[in-house]
Design an enzyme around this catalytic site. Structure first.
Site, mmCIF file in Angstrom:
data_model
loop_
_atom_site.group_PDB
_atom_site.id
_atom_site.type_symbol
_atom_site.label_atom_id
_atom_site.label_comp_id
_atom_site.label_asym_id
_atom_site.label_seq_id
_atom_site.Cartn_x
_atom_site.Cartn_y
_atom_site.Cartn_z
ATOM 1 N N ALA A 147 0.679 -1.291 -0.013
ATOM 2 C CA ALA A 147 -0.179 0.025 0.071
ATOM 3 C C ALA A 147 0.857 1.173 0.007
ATOM 4 C CB ALA A 147 -1.053 0.057 1.166
ATOM 5 N N LYS A 148 0.328 2.541 -0.193
ATOM 6 C CA LYS A 148 1.026 3.560 -0.040
ATOM 7 C C LYS A 148 -0.040 4.659 0.085
ATOM 8 C CE LYS A 148 5.259 5.365 -0.226
ATOM 9 N NZ LYS A 148 6.211 4.655 0.488
ATOM 10 N N GLY A 149 0.216 5.779 0.546
ATOM 11 C CA GLY A 149 -0.307 6.712 0.943
ATOM 12 C C GLY A 149 0.274 8.251 0.637
#
Length: 236
Positions: A147-149
């Protein structure tokens, strides 16, 4: 040094750059063609575009003869979430920051990836990095997904108070997709252990005490009770 697959890719690129059967006029022509091909490989390696990241994965899956339906499932992200953060600034104005979180794949465990605060933290940028986190955890056999934000802001231009407001607004907008068994953020560009502590605190307000919701928190030490010799509550 190129791996065997890297060498194969480089030869393939040279084949595209230099038409088959074309006679080189000199050694310098040959060197220029190879140099151009090497630059193309380097560009793809440095790129965070989802398409460029996927191109490497597609080549690997073709070598492994992965079924097209499974390729589609592996390449596409499970979830893309974008929210607007309306933040009261120190000067009394209200600024709006775009925030994104991409959960690429959690087949191997909870989503895992950092939150970056940067003006170029677009949805496309975040999605490419989320995909890379899937492959990194898989290659290293770590039981997490990718994931990444990101929040599109300049963290250096924000006061401490504004930075905290941005972070707490971020958690309020994404708390339903985060969690110790769901998606675990970490520090990244423009964020640090202080930001992680704010995420932990804000998330705990809504979901209960959840120290495992982030990694990279402020280091703690046990305060020793000198009289009884027993550890008490952790303190920063």
């Amino acid at each position: 040094m190129f791996s065997a697959h890297g060498s194969k890719l480089l030869r393939s690129l040279v084949g595209n750059v230099v038409r088959p059967g074309l006679a080189f006029g000199s050694i310098s022509d040959t060197f220029a063609a190879w140099q151009n091909a090497a630059q193309q490989v380097q560009h793809r390696c440095m790129s965070r575009s989802p398409d460029d990241v996927s191109s490497f994965v597609i080549e690997a899956m073709e070598i492994l003869d992965i079924h097209p339906n499974l390729q589609h499932a592996i390449l596409n992200s499970d979830r893309r979430l974008s929210v607007e953060l309306r933040v009261p600034m120190d000067n009394g104005e209200v600024e709006i920051f775009m925030a994104h979180r991409v959960q690429h794949n959690n087949s191997r465990g909870p989503f895992k990836g950092g939150f970056k605060y940067h003006l170029e933290a677009s949805l496309e940028d975040v999605e490419g990095l989320a995909s890379l986190n899937t492959w990194k955890t898989a290659v290293m056999d770590v039981p997490f997904g990718g994931a990444k934000g990101g929040v599109m802001c300049d963290s250096n231009a924000l006061s401490t108070r504004e930075l905290e407001k941005v972070t707490r607004k971020l958690v309020q907008g994404m708390k339903e997709v985060l969690g110790p068994w769901t998606d675990i953020p970490a520090p990244d560009i423009g964020t640090d252990e202080r930001v992680m502590a704010w995420i932990f605190d804000e998330f705990s307000k809504h979901k209960g005490f959840s120290p495992a919701v982030v990694t990279g928190k402020v280091r703690c030490k046990l305060q020793q009770d000198v009289t009884k010799g027993l550890p008490t509550q952790p303190v920063p």
